[in-house]
Design an enzyme around this catalytic site. Structure first.
Site, PDB file in Angstrom:
ATOM      1  NE  ARG A 105      44.280  43.756  41.364  1.00 21.65           N
ATOM      2  CZ  ARG A 105      43.301  44.666  41.868  1.00 21.65           C
ATOM      3  NH1 ARG A 105      42.845  44.330  42.949  1.00 21.65           N
ATOM      4  NH2 ARG A 105      42.789  45.592  41.251  1.00 21.65           N
TER       5      ARG A 105
ATOM      6  CD  GLU B 277      40.418  36.967  40.807  1.00 21.48           C
ATOM      7  OE1 GLU B 277      40.992  37.080  41.871  1.00 21.48           O
ATOM      8  OE2 GLU B 277      39.744  38.078  40.227  1.00 21.48           O
TER       9      GLU B 277
ATOM     10  CG  HIS C 106      37.829  39.884  42.680  1.00 24.42           C
ATOM     11  ND1 HIS C 106      38.841  39.728  42.087  1.00 24.42           N
ATOM     12  CD2 HIS C 106      37.989  41.213  43.144  1.00 24.42           C
ATOM     13  CE1 HIS C 106      39.532  40.859  42.247  1.00 24.42           C
ATOM     14  NE2 HIS C 106      39.002  41.795  42.722  1.00 24.42           N
TER      15      HIS C 106
END
Length: 329
Positions: free
Chosen positions: A238, A267, A286
């Site tokens: 994360r 993000e 991601h």
């Protein structure tokens, strides 16, 4: 039963719609994306919500009295207030181990790019540099071999264990920091160590821990100062586990040999995110989890979570500690 998917776009992108059609028993309503201000309206009347990044806090749950289950299409559930859900009788189910191989392979895609810079050299060849160099070979960067180096895995769950196996296959010495006692693997060299020893001894560190108050900004100035000069860091866990400003500073100062991440603190990132302009860094958007196979696994596990919940036999419930007292009343 009304089931609402609030942010399903990334799960279905490039694939056919993964969710069942509405029928006499169930009403399925699917949204690609849901802005925060529209969550309560779209979720109204739903008994089950399917979410990925939509934040579910106590106030929102209070506005949804029909809600009984939140099915998270991810392993991490930090966007959900699990305690608040449990206290309201709402089960929170996740999808564990859906993409172990996908993410583990991405770790090494990132690491090998840090070590060998294949994309940089490909671009150079296509510019004509090989044709004019005068030799049969050339290198724009040092070429780093992994064999014999020490690989540290912070977080030794299913994913950390798989990443450690791949590191061993590359001929690396493996260290692991586990959050609870687990059996050691059969291969050697391998050792369980403390977090501090892992950061001090590793040539490469790969992060595989959940985001909690204990792991938030785990990698910061103090942690980076423990690391060997020139060591490399990979984050596919994360984004907030890493303080990006401190990592960027360590890269600019040459203390950190390389940084690769598939996740960031924010993000999508802001244009002035310091990691975007840091040297010796690689950032991917991601995508470690995003193979077709992994996404199909998510759908399969989520549908099974929903089926089991409806039968009164819920599985993959992450907030059971807070939910049980409510169920026992």
């Amino acid at each position: 039963m009304k089931i609402v998917v609030l942010d399903g776009y990334t799960l279905r992108a490039g694939l056919e719609s993964p969710w069942p059609a509405s029928d006499a028993a169930d009403e399925w309503i699917c949204y690609d994306r849901t802005p925060a201000e529209e969550v309560a309206g779209r979720a109204a009347g739903a008994e089950i919500l399917v979410v990925n990044k939509v934040v579910m806090d106590a106030a929102l749950m209070d506005a949804l009295p029909d809600l009984r289950c939140i099915a998270v299409t991810a392993a991490g559930t930090n966007v959900i207030d699990g305690r608040a859900a449990g206290e309201r009788g709402i089960a929170v189910c996740n999808t564990p181990a859906y993409g172990t191989d996908a993410v583990a392979q991405h770790v090494f895609a990132l690491l090998l790019e840090l070590c060998r810079h294949a994309a940089l050299h490909d671009a150079s060849v296509r510019r004509g540099d090989w044709g004019t160099c005068g030799d049969f070979c050339y290198a724009l960067t040092p070429q780093v071999e992994l064999t014999g180096k020490t690989f540290g895995v912070f977080g030794y769950g299913n994913l950390g264990r798989r990443v450690a196996e791949l590191a061993h296959a590359f001929g690396m010495n493996v260290l692991a920091c586990a959050h609870r006692p687990v059996p050691a693997p059969a291969y050697e060299p391998f050792a369980f160590v403390s977090a501090e020893e892992l950061f001090r001894r590793s040539d490469v560190i790969s992060l595989h821990c959940p985001l909690t108050e204990e792991t938030r900004a785990l990698v910061r100035r103090e942690t980076l100062d423990m690391m060997k000069p020139g060591a490399m860091l990979v984050n596919t866990s994360r984004g907030p586990v890493v303080n990006g400003r401190d990592v960027a500073e360590a890269l600019h100062e040459g203390r950190l040999g390389g940084f690769a991440a598939d996740v960031l603190e924010q993000e999508p990132p802001a244009a002035d995110d310091p990691l975007l302009s840091a040297p010796r860094s690689i950032i991917t958007p991601h995508i470690a989890w995003m193979t077709d196979g992994a996404r199909r696994n998510i759908v399969s596990i989520t549908l099974e979570n929903i089926r089991r919940f409806r039968e009164g036999r819920p599985q993959n419930v992450v907030n059971l500690a807070w939910l049980k007292p409510r169920l026992q009343k």
